[in-house]
Scaffold this motif. Structure first.
Motif: not given
Length: 170
Positions: A115-125, A137-142, A144-152
């Motif tokens: 989900k995190m990588i999908v959010v990231h790529e969609l935000a680039h639209l 935009l990433c944190t609007h969609i998800e 916990d985006y920043h925590q997910l990015e770190f954990d990824l």
């Protein structure tokens, strides 16, 4: 030990990660925190998954023509996914084809990381650059985006450590 996925993080954070690796606890930490796998195995299922997220959060964004897992994307080049807009002349008009390619490593990753990588790529639209608006935009969609990015990044570090052990004969 060089932690390439965590290079921009403070030394204290990197030291804690090195301790987890030395104690062979990084994999356990990640498994305990991210237990839920996903069922998105095929390119068609991935397309449907991405479309559902897009429809929920970015309805007015340009339509996607293609979404696939890509085994050629190299994590070492920090390309976990790509988004492209290819313009082609069709008669007197230009037709744009938008594609998202997700690294194959996400086929077996926990659901939250996909989900995190999908959010990231969609935000680039909407936002091409990794700027403040992009991350908002990433944190609007998800949320916990920043925590997910770190954990990824921890997950990729863990995979790299496992691969290093296999390659060293351990």
């Amino acid at each position: 030990m060089l932690l390439k996925y965590l290079a921009g993080y403070p030394e204290a954070t990197q030291a804690r990660v090195r301790d987890l690796i030395a104690q062979d606890r990084l994999g356990t930490y990640l498994r305990d925190k991210y237990r839920e796998p996903h069922e998105v195995r095929t390119d068609k299922a991935l397309y449907d998954y991405v479309q559902a997220v897009k429809e929920r959060h970015l309805r007015k964004a340009e339509p996607l023509n293609k979404v696939v897992y890509d085994g050629k994307l190299q994590v070492v080049k920090h390309a976990l996914g790509t988004h492209t807009a290819v313009s082609r002349a069709q008669g007197s008009r230009l037709k744009a084809s938008r594609e998202i390619r997700i690294a194959s490593v996400f086929r077996d990753a926990p659901a939250d990381f996909l989900k995190m990588i999908v959010v990231h790529e969609l935000a680039h639209l909407k936002e091409r650059e990794h700027n403040k608006a992009f991350y908002q935009l990433c944190t609007h969609i998800e949320a916990d985006y920043h925590q997910l990015e770190f954990d990824l990044r921890l997950y990729l570090t863990h995979l790299e450590c496992k691969a290093g052990m296999v390659g060293s004969g351990s």
